[in-house]
Design a protein around this motif. Structure first.
Motif, short mmCIF file in Angstrom:
data_model
loop_
_atom_site.label_atom_id
_atom_site.label_comp_id
_atom_site.label_asym_id
_atom_site.label_seq_id
_atom_site.Cartn_x
_atom_site.Cartn_y
_atom_site.Cartn_z
N VAL A 107 -7.61 8.92 8.36
CA VAL A 107 -8.15 9.22 9.68
C VAL A 107 -8.82 7.97 10.22
CG1 VAL A 107 -9.74 10.67 11.00
CG2 VAL A 107 -8.54 11.63 9.03
N ARG A 145 -9.75 7.86 24.19
CA ARG A 145 -9.12 8.20 22.92
C ARG A 145 -9.21 7.03 21.93
NH1 ARG A 145 -6.23 12.73 23.13
NH2 ARG A 145 -4.94 12.11 21.36
N CYS A 147 -10.90 6.97 19.03
CA CYS A 147 -10.87 7.34 17.61
C CYS A 147 -11.15 8.83 17.48
CB CYS A 147 -11.91 6.54 16.83
SG CYS A 147 -13.59 6.84 17.40
N SER A 148 -10.97 9.33 16.25
CA SER A 148 -11.28 10.73 15.96
C SER A 148 -12.69 10.89 15.41
CB SER A 148 -10.29 11.29 14.93
OG SER A 148 -8.97 11.26 15.41
N ALA A 365 -17.76 13.76 15.21
CA ALA A 365 -16.39 14.00 15.68
C ALA A 365 -16.34 13.79 17.18
CB ALA A 365 -15.94 15.41 15.33
N THR A 366 -15.27 13.17 17.67
CA THR A 366 -15.15 12.87 19.09
C THR A 366 -14.39 13.97 19.84
OG1 THR A 366 -13.14 11.58 18.72
CG2 THR A 366 -15.23 10.41 18.66
N ARG A 368 -11.85 15.66 19.03
CA ARG A 368 -10.43 15.80 18.74
C ARG A 368 -10.30 16.64 17.48
NH1 ARG A 368 -8.11 9.77 19.03
NH2 ARG A 368 -6.13 10.86 18.77
N TRP A 369 -9.23 17.39 17.38
CA TRP A 369 -9.16 18.39 16.31
C TRP A 369 -9.20 17.75 14.93
CZ3 TRP A 369 -5.53 18.68 12.49
CH2 TRP A 369 -4.35 17.95 12.66
N VAL A 370 -8.62 16.57 14.77
CA VAL A 370 -8.64 15.92 13.46
C VAL A 370 -10.08 15.58 13.07
CG1 VAL A 370 -7.91 13.91 12.14
CG2 VAL A 370 -6.32 14.98 13.76
N GLY A 371 -10.82 15.00 14.00
CA GLY A 371 -12.21 14.67 13.72
C GLY A 371 -13.04 15.90 13.44
N ASN A 372 -12.84 16.96 14.22
CA ASN A 372 -13.58 18.20 13.98
C ASN A 372 -13.28 18.77 12.61
OD1 ASN A 372 -14.87 18.20 16.47
ND2 ASN A 372 -13.23 19.34 17.48
#
Length: 400
Positions: A107, A145, A147-148, A365-366, A368-372
């Motif tokens: 990530v 966008r 980063c995540s 987390a920013t 975005r679903w990956v960060g979350n």
């Protein structure tokens, strides 16, 4: 509040990602500097911001940050996010480097700039608009966008910066996780040095007075502070010599032996020219046996390094000089506190500096679903790691 959606992604060519300008009618915007050249054009505004931050961080002031970039920035991908407010006022400085992997996970993340002599990573925020600046920063990160994940190691975990960050994260419903947290010693000025030292155990004070008297019997003992008329290079050389004379020199971790002499000399001379260098020395027959280097910023100071000649270890020269530092702080009306800048763990300074400040590392987390997903899973991963390490320690103790 509006924000110009102008910051390109870091995957774009360097020349495109290095600069973004304000669109007509926009009150807030961000600019991104990805190399030293693109960062240097912000120095005048950056200097003004450093003089009016909600919390000072000397390690992110340009005269100290840029030499650190020169010394430790090779092969690291810089991404400094600068938040501007019309007409041309810099209100936020967030220096990041881009990570391809975060904690062994595939990530991408932006992590606040750090190196072995950077003891605090709290971003610079304008004291008049801390929350607005943070909102503008997060807006820019989300819309461009970048980063995540955002990794913020070694940021101040109490005080106005922390309060503003908590309020903004809650308002934006952003997920965050405190990855680590600890306290470190803080020296806060009292009514007088005598009043401060009276709070330390009497047995300790008596022992240190006895050792100082014995040390004075070895020769002419003097405590000195660097002045504007002194030869700063002589003080720098004396500090490096004392530090290299002890175990750090033997281990190759002293500033001189570690190859970081140029970096230290540069920031010390820069600070001296700006009136932000504070050095103390304990001299026996005109030879330095203990030296301390601090850097000043706003109403505070940061204890960068202390060194002593181990040939005099039985007299506790480091403690003797620290007692002089406490006295000196109480005579400096412009300085009200000093950060010890020590790593977690027990230290000599904990016995002398009675206050504490909270230092924490935060992952954000920013949106975005990956960060979350990563931030949501981090507490479980941390708990499992602690359980595994704890079981390993217990097993080791049983084997012995």
């Amino acid at each position: 509040m509006t924000l110009a959606t102008l910051a390109p992604t870091l995957d774009q060519p360097r020349s495109e990602a290095a600069h973004a300008s304000a669109a007509p009618g926009k009150e807030w915007w961000i600019e991104i500097a990805t190399d030293r050249a693109s960062l240097e054009k912000h120095v005048p505004a950056w200097e003004r911001l450093a003089a009016c931050t909600v919390e000072p961080n000397v390690f992110y002031e340009p005269w100290m940050f840029l030499p650190g970039l020169d010394a430790f920035g090779e092969h690291r991908k810089l991404a400094c996010v600068l938040v501007y407010r019309r007409p041309d006022e810099l209100c936020g400085f967030f220096p990041f480097e881009r990570l391809r992997r975060f904690k062994q996970l595939p990530v991408g993340a932006l992590e606040l700039w750090d190196h072995r002599y950077g003891f605090l990573s709290t971003p610079l925020l304008h004291r008049d608009w801390p929350r607005e600046t943070l909102h503008a920063f997060f807006d820019g990160v989300a819309t461009s966008r970048l980063c995540s994940l955002l990794s913020w190691p070694k940021v101040h975990g109490d005080g106005p910066f922390h309060h503003a960050l908590l309020e903004v994260l809650n308002e934006r419903r952003m997920l965050s996780f405190v990855d680590s947290i600890h306290t470190r010693a803080l020296l806060r000025r009292d009514a007088s040095a005598e009043a401060y030292l009276s709070k330390i155990t009497s047995s300790g004070r008596k022992q240190w007075r006895r050792l100082r008297k014995r040390l004075a019997e070895e020769g002419r003992l003097e405590s000195r502070a660097l002045t504007a008329d002194d030869d700063v290079q002589a003080w720098i050389d004396a500090f490096l010599r004392v530090e290299a004379s002890g175990w750090k020199g033997q281990d190759g971790t002293a500033l001189a032996s570690a190859g970081d002499r140029t970096y230290f000399e540069t920031i010390a001379r820069n600070a001296f020219a700006r009136g932000q260098l504070h050095m103390l020395g304990l001299f026996l027959d005109h030879r330095a046996i203990a030296m301390q280097c601090n850097f000043l910023s706003g109403s505070g100071a940061f204890a960068f390094k202390i060194a002593f000649d181990e040939a005099f270890a039985k007299f506790s020269p480091g403690i003797q000089l620290e007692l002089d530092n406490i006295d000196d702080l109480h005579r400096r009306t412009s300085t009200t506190w000093m950060d010890s800048c020590v790593d977690p763990g027990p230290h000599m300074i904990d016995r002398l500096w009675l206050d504490r400040r909270v230092i924490q590392s935060v992952v954000i987390a920013t949106s975005r679903w990956v960060g979350n997903a990563v931030v949501g899973a981090l507490p479980l991963a941390r708990a499992c790691k602690r359980m595994w390490v704890g079981e390993g320690r217990c097993a080791g103790s049983r084997e012995r």
